[in-house]
Design an enzyme around this catalytic site. Sequence first.
Site, short mmCIF file in Angstrom:
data_model
loop_
_atom_site.label_atom_id
_atom_site.label_comp_id
_atom_site.label_asym_id
_atom_site.label_seq_id
_atom_site.Cartn_x
_atom_site.Cartn_y
_atom_site.Cartn_z
N ASP A 174 74.38 67.52 3.88
CA ASP A 174 75.14 67.85 2.42
C ASP A 174 76.05 66.94 2.04
O ASP A 174 77.78 66.51 1.82
CB ASP A 174 76.00 69.20 3.52
N GLU A 175 75.54 65.56 2.80
CA GLU A 175 76.80 64.49 2.36
C GLU A 175 75.17 63.29 0.91
O GLU A 175 74.78 63.03 1.94
CB GLU A 175 76.90 63.89 3.18
N ASP A 185 80.38 65.20 -0.31
CA ASP A 185 80.31 65.80 1.05
C ASP A 185 80.78 67.07 0.49
O ASP A 185 81.65 67.54 -0.12
CB ASP A 185 81.18 65.65 1.85
MG LIG Z 1 80.25 68.30 4.94
#
Ligand SMILES: [Mg+2]
Length: 352
Positions: free
Chosen positions: A102-103, A8
């Site tokens: 973003d993960e 993350d």
């Molecule tokens: Mg994040």
Amino acid sequence: MRKIIHIDMDAFFASVEQRDHPQLKGKPIVVGGRGGRGVVAAASYEARQYGVRSAMPSRLARQKCPHLIFVPHRFDVYKSVSQEIRSIFYEYTDLVEPLSLDEAYLDVTTNKPNHKSAIYIAQQIRKRIYAQTQLTASAGVSINKFLAKVASDINKPDGLKVILPEEVDDFMKTLPIEKFFGVGKVTAQRLKAQNIHTGKDLQKYNLIELVELFGKLGKYLHEVIHGNDNRMVKSNRLRKSFSIERTFDTNLETKESILAKIQELCLKLHRSMQDKGVKGKTVNLKFRYADFTTYTRSKSFMDFMDDLTTLQDTACQLFINAWDDESSLRLIGIGYSKLNTEIPESQLQFPF
Ligand SMILES: [Mg+2]
């Protein structure tokens, strides 16, 4: 035993802006519009110290931090950074499931460099991401998706947390109910009303009791609390199509209502494809009449496509051409196939 990593990025959009605009470094910034209806898309850690959070109305964010700096978003930049990060993941495994820009989950039980340690791989990936993008990522490492996801949040930002197989039971017992992925504020309140505050409290209930109290969520909670989260890491790369469909409570009768629904489903599909960075060459439409007869239609393009208007026009036109002009519908599905993320069949074969 599986080895799952959840990666993350830390305050992703805000960190990209601070990276590209050094004058914003160390300052409370948010990505998002400052205007009346603006919403915070991402907040820097400096802004979070004032209680500013993503999804918060900008007006409220400004009250919490009067000198907060608003930065307009640059989604194209975030997307291309996201692609860079994903290509790092793919050097370790093809079993990558992005949750958003973003993960992602990675299954590294077996992996390309043939490392035995998932912890080592997680650290390598964090280092590689930093070296290549000057951005920090946090990682969680454990035996399933649930634990890996919870873990990645624990030592944020720029941290790593490992939950070893022998630690799982103790970890689950002390885990506060708010930290359970999938449990929102409302559900947390309902659980607390039953005097369930931690994993240990949850373990006192058996499957039937939890399902009675919380339905589907109860089944999920029962599984994760006993360390039995068997959900696979679903790789877009191995996926051949991407679609959504809806069955309606009341059949759709008019052309207007059907076309409106198609447009709405296209928008949903479009957003989810954008989040995952997926495009397709073929648009597929499926619809089912009230009497259950089902039709599928598709149209192919020369190039990979992810344009919303083209998707909506194509899906509506496919429907208009195929519909009998009178029967009502109980289901509509829209999808893409021939995806840009697909690995050619030949590369999937293992060499002798
Ligand atoms: Mg994040």
